[in-house]
Every structure is written in C-alpha cells, then in structure tokens.
Motif scaffolding. Structure first.
Motif, PDB file in Angstrom:
ATOM      1  N   GLY A 150       0.814  -1.212   0.000  1.00 12.62           N
ATOM      2  CA  GLY A 150       0.000   0.000   0.000  1.00 12.62           C
ATOM      3  C   GLY A 150       0.847   1.262   0.000  1.00 12.62           C
ATOM      4  N   CYS A 151       1.913   1.269   0.795  1.00 13.44           N
ATOM      5  CA  CYS A 151       2.771   2.463   0.903  1.00 13.44           C
ATOM      6  C   CYS A 151       3.527   2.732  -0.387  1.00 13.44           C
ATOM      7  CB  CYS A 151       3.743   2.297   2.057  1.00 13.44           C
ATOM      8  SG  CYS A 151       2.979   2.321   3.689  1.00 13.44           S
ATOM      9  N   ILE A 152       4.111   1.695  -0.977  1.00  9.82           N
ATOM     10  CA  ILE A 152       4.987   1.881  -2.143  1.00  9.82           C
ATOM     11  C   ILE A 152       4.186   2.179  -3.407  1.00  9.82           C
ATOM     12  CG2 ILE A 152       6.630   0.711  -3.671  1.00  9.82           C
ATOM     13  CD1 ILE A 152       7.633  -0.787  -1.157  1.00  9.82           C
ATOM     14  N   LEU A 153       3.118   1.413  -3.654  1.00  6.08           N
ATOM     15  CA  LEU A 153       2.351   1.605  -4.881  1.00  6.08           C
ATOM     16  C   LEU A 153       1.694   2.977  -4.942  1.00  6.08           C
ATOM     17  CD1 LEU A 153       0.606  -1.860  -5.444  1.00  6.08           C
ATOM     18  CD2 LEU A 153       2.565  -0.898  -6.657  1.00  6.08           C
ATOM     19  N   LEU A 154       1.363   3.553  -3.795  1.00  5.66           N
ATOM     20  CA  LEU A 154       0.673   4.851  -3.781  1.00  5.66           C
ATOM     21  C   LEU A 154       1.625   6.034  -3.651  1.00  5.66           C
ATOM     22  CD1 LEU A 154      -2.411   5.180  -4.057  1.00  5.66           C
ATOM     23  CD2 LEU A 154      -1.733   2.879  -3.375  1.00  5.66           C
ATOM     24  N   LEU A 155       2.935   5.779  -3.546  1.00 10.79           N
ATOM     25  CA  LEU A 155       3.899   6.879  -3.420  1.00 10.79           C
ATOM     26  C   LEU A 155       3.855   7.883  -4.569  1.00 10.79           C
ATOM     27  CD1 LEU A 155       7.230   5.520  -1.889  1.00 10.79           C
ATOM     28  CD2 LEU A 155       5.787   7.376  -1.042  1.00 10.79           C
ATOM     29  N   PRO A 156       3.639   7.451  -5.833  1.00 11.23           N
ATOM     30  CA  PRO A 156       3.576   8.451  -6.917  1.00 11.23           C
ATOM     31  C   PRO A 156       2.480   9.502  -6.728  1.00 11.23           C
ATOM     32  CG  PRO A 156       3.899   6.260  -7.830  1.00 11.23           C
ATOM     33  CD  PRO A 156       3.629   6.077  -6.365  1.00 11.23           C
ATOM     34  N   HIS A 157       1.387   9.161  -6.051  1.00 12.40           N
ATOM     35  CA  HIS A 157       0.298  10.129  -5.875  1.00 12.40           C
ATOM     36  C   HIS A 157       0.766  11.394  -5.162  1.00 12.40           C
ATOM     37  CE1 HIS A 157      -2.579   7.832  -7.893  1.00 12.40           C
ATOM     38  NE2 HIS A 157      -3.277   7.320  -6.905  1.00 12.40           N
ATOM     39  N   PRO A 158       1.310  11.311  -3.941  1.00  8.94           N
ATOM     40  CA  PRO A 158       1.746  12.552  -3.281  1.00  8.94           C
ATOM     41  C   PRO A 158       2.937  13.201  -3.974  1.00  8.94           C
ATOM     42  CG  PRO A 158       2.405  10.651  -1.988  1.00  8.94           C
ATOM     43  CD  PRO A 158       1.489  10.144  -3.055  1.00  8.94           C
ATOM     44  N   PHE A 159       3.835  12.385  -4.549  1.00  7.88           N
ATOM     45  CA  PHE A 159       5.001  12.942  -5.230  1.00  7.88           C
ATOM     46  C   PHE A 159       4.568  13.794  -6.418  1.00  7.88           C
ATOM     47  CE2 PHE A 159       8.206  12.616  -8.598  1.00  7.88           C
ATOM     48  CZ  PHE A 159       9.298  13.177  -7.953  1.00  7.88           C
ATOM     49  N   LEU A 160       3.678  13.256  -7.257  1.00  7.60           N
ATOM     50  CA  LEU A 160       3.213  14.004  -8.429  1.00  7.60           C
ATOM     51  C   LEU A 160       2.352  15.197  -8.011  1.00  7.60           C
ATOM     52  CD1 LEU A 160       2.318  11.035 -10.820  1.00  7.60           C
ATOM     53  CD2 LEU A 160       4.210  12.644 -11.068  1.00  7.60           C
ATOM     54  N   ALA A 161       1.500  14.991  -6.985  1.00  8.55           N
ATOM     55  CA  ALA A 161       0.628  16.080  -6.552  1.00  8.55           C
ATOM     56  C   ALA A 161       1.433  17.280  -6.059  1.00  8.55           C
ATOM     57  CB  ALA A 161      -0.311  15.591  -5.451  1.00  8.55           C
ATOM     58  N   ARG A 162       2.591  17.035  -5.490  1.00 11.85           N
ATOM     59  CA  ARG A 162       3.451  18.139  -5.039  1.00 11.85           C
ATOM     60  C   ARG A 162       4.113  18.864  -6.204  1.00 11.85           C
ATOM     61  NH1 ARG A 162       4.937  19.486  -0.214  1.00 11.85           N
ATOM     62  NH2 ARG A 162       4.342  18.263   1.613  1.00 11.85           N
ATOM     63  N   GLN A 163       4.268  18.188  -7.342  1.00 11.42           N
ATOM     64  CA  GLN A 163       4.952  18.789  -8.484  1.00 11.42           C
ATOM     65  C   GLN A 163       4.038  19.634  -9.359  1.00 11.42           C
ATOM     66  OE1 GLN A 163       8.253  18.275  -8.281  1.00 11.42           O
ATOM     67  NE2 GLN A 163       7.652  17.005  -6.522  1.00 11.42           N
ATOM     68  N   TRP A 164       2.721  19.305  -9.345  1.00 13.24           N
ATOM     69  CA  TRP A 164       1.824  20.034 -10.249  1.00 13.24           C
ATOM     70  C   TRP A 164       1.718  21.500  -9.842  1.00 13.24           C
ATOM     71  CZ3 TRP A 164       2.010  16.602 -13.598  1.00 13.24           C
ATOM     72  CH2 TRP A 164       1.583  15.287 -13.433  1.00 13.24           C
ATOM     73  N   PRO A 165       1.659  22.406 -10.830  1.00 17.65           N
ATOM     74  CA  PRO A 165       1.358  23.807 -10.511  1.00 17.65           C
ATOM     75  C   PRO A 165      -0.164  23.983 -10.370  1.00 17.65           C
ATOM     76  CG  PRO A 165       1.827  23.581 -12.853  1.00 17.65           C
ATOM     77  CD  PRO A 165       2.028  22.213 -12.247  1.00 17.65           C
TER      78      PRO A 165
END
Length: 310
Positions: A150-165
């Motif tokens: 659960g932790c690893i597969l969902l890591l892209p969500h917060p990472f990408l959400a922080r990058q979007w303008p």
C-alpha cells in the motif's frame, strides 16, 4: 480565483449545493464515525485481552480495525469541522498527506481481505496444516507485505501532486483531499497521474478479487464434499462474516472511483456523498458484522460485560 503555483492552504468546500444542510448531514456522519471508532477499538481490546482470540483470523481482523481507524480518523474530524464550525482551510502538506493515507490504507485493506481469504482456505481445506503454515511470524510477514504494498504503490500520488502547478484555484469541491478532486485544480495535463490511479484501482482490485475468488472456489469444493447438510452449513457459516465484509468494502469504493472519473452527468453532491460512504460505512459495519456473526467474539464480549457487572 488567484494565480499561484504552490498554495500554502487549500479550501475544502464540503458538499457543494448542500451547504444549507451541512449541520444536519454531519449528525449521521458523526454517529457512524463514533460507532466505527468504538467498534474497532473494542475488537482490538478483545483480541489483546482474550488468549482464545490469539489466532491468525483475529490478527488479520486487528489489522483491518487499525486500517479503518486510520482512514476514518484522518478525514472525518476535519469533515465535521467543515460542517459544524466552517473550518474549511487545510494546509497544503496536510492535504497531500491525507490524500496519500486514504488511498494507501484503502489498498492495504484490500490486501488484508486476501490474507483473510487465505486463512479461511487453510482452515477449511487444510485444517491440520493451518497452524503450522500460518505461524505468528508468517502472519507478521504477511501484514508487513500488505503494508509495504500500500505504501509503495501509492507513493507516486503525493510525489506528483506536489509537483503540479495549481494556478486555477485552491478551493477543493470536496469534504477531504480526494485524489481526483485535487488533480482537477492543476493547470497542467495530469492524465499520467489520473491513469496511474485508475490502473492501480483496476489492477489491485482485479488481482485481489481473483485471489479471493480462487480461495473461495476451493473452499466451496471442500464444503460440498462434507457428508451432511448441517456440517456444510456450519462450515460455510465461518466464512459468512468475511464475505459480508468484502461486499461492504469493495462495492462503494469501486463505484465511487468509476463515477468520479466517468460520471460527468452525475450531480456533484451525489459523487461527494458517495465518496464519503466508503470512509464511514465499512469502518462502522466491519466490527458489527464480525461481532454478530463470529461466536468467539460474541462470547468474549459477553465475558467482559459479565466481569464488569460483578
């Protein structure tokens, strides 16, 4: 409407179109949350207290209770503060954390259901090997694997959400920081994140449901081989609570995820209300279902009350 790339706070709108009913909507929401917290804490207390419940099935039930408590507690108190106290602001980092926790623990719960199905398969199809296969160390490793998935597969969500303008607005038309609701605020193409979320939802659900179905196909074969009808009913009854919990847990999030992405003609307030269903209803019903349908839990609860009364 302002122009910014990284807002310090988001504004949670609640349920657009039903603002006048927020105070009243919060009452059943709060009731379900309190019942869910009390029920899941009771499950954890009973399993810790009663040596007879120190078995893999109840350890997995404890993992489910912890997951339910985390998912509901990270969203519902803030939701109630919006409805009752107009506390709509949420820090940007807190919003991203909430998004990650909700989706990662939802994925963990799906893995826990697979582990429960494995436990039932071994208990019914290989009863003599059940205790030697599902030792405490194996149960701990399964729990760790479910958590890491659960932790690893969902890591892209917060990472990408922080990058979007975020240059449109910082107002989220929702009661919590739901993934799709946050993506809609970005002013760049976020299809990669949306498609990854849909891919995860479908792959995890399909894989886990397939594994559960295979387990229960083997269980049904073993049950139909039993010599008497009473034996078949009694054996299948041990799986009833697990099957009920699976239906309660899988149907709302699947429906919510699909309608959020494809339900363009569905009223927004309905989408948001239904998105809240899988944060409130399963955590409330899980301990009730297991408490009503599992004799060992009922007996343990009655013993606690009897001791309190003496």
């Amino acid at each position: 409407m302002t122009h910014f790339t990284n807002p310090s706070t988001f504004i949670l709108q609640g349920i657009p179109g039903l603002e006048g009913a927020h105070v009243w909507i919060a009452i059943p929401f709060c009731t379900m949350y309190v019942i869910g917290v009390l029920g899941n804490v009771a499950i954890l207390y009973l399993v810790k207290r009663e040596p007879s419940l120190h078995e893999p099935m109840y350890y997995f039930l404890c993992m489910l209770a912890v997951s339910d408590l985390v998912m509901s507690t990270c969203t519902v108190p803030k939701m109630l503060s919006i409805f009752w106290f107009n506390g709509r602001e949420i820090n940007f980092s807190a919003c991203i954390a909430q998004l990650y926790i909700v989706h990662s623990f939802s994925t963990m719960e799906s893995g826990i259901f697979v582990a429960m199905a494995l436990d039932r398969y071994l208990a019914i199809c290989h009863p003599l090997r059940h205790s030697t296969i599902l030792t405490n160390s194996v149960v701990a490793k399964i729990g760790l694997a479910v958590g890491l998935r659960g932790c690893i597969l969902l890591l892209p969500h917060p990472f990408l959400a922080r990058q979007w303008p975020y240059c449109r607005t910082n107002v989220i038309a929702h009661t919590y920081c739901e993934h799709i609701a946050v993506l809609k605020l970005s002013c760049v193409d976020t299809r990669i994140s949306s498609y990854y979320g849909l891919f995860l939802a479908l792959i995890i659900t399909v894989l886990d449901v397939f594994l559960i179905a295979v387990s229960y196909a083997q269980i049904l074969r073993a049950i139909f081989r039993l010599p008497t009808k009473d034996a078949r009913i009694k054996t299948f009854g041990t799986c009833g609570s697990h099957l009920s919990v699976i239906l309660v847990s899988y149907i709302p999030p699947i429906f919510s995820s699909l309608t959020q992405r494809f339900g363009h003609n569905v009223p927004l307030y309905f989408l948001i209300l239904f998105a809240n269903v899988y944060l409130l209803v399963p955590p409330m019903l899980h301990p009730i279902i297991y408490g009503v349908r599992t004799k060992q839990i009922r007996d343990s609860l009655l013993r606690v009350f009897a001791q309190r009364g003496t």
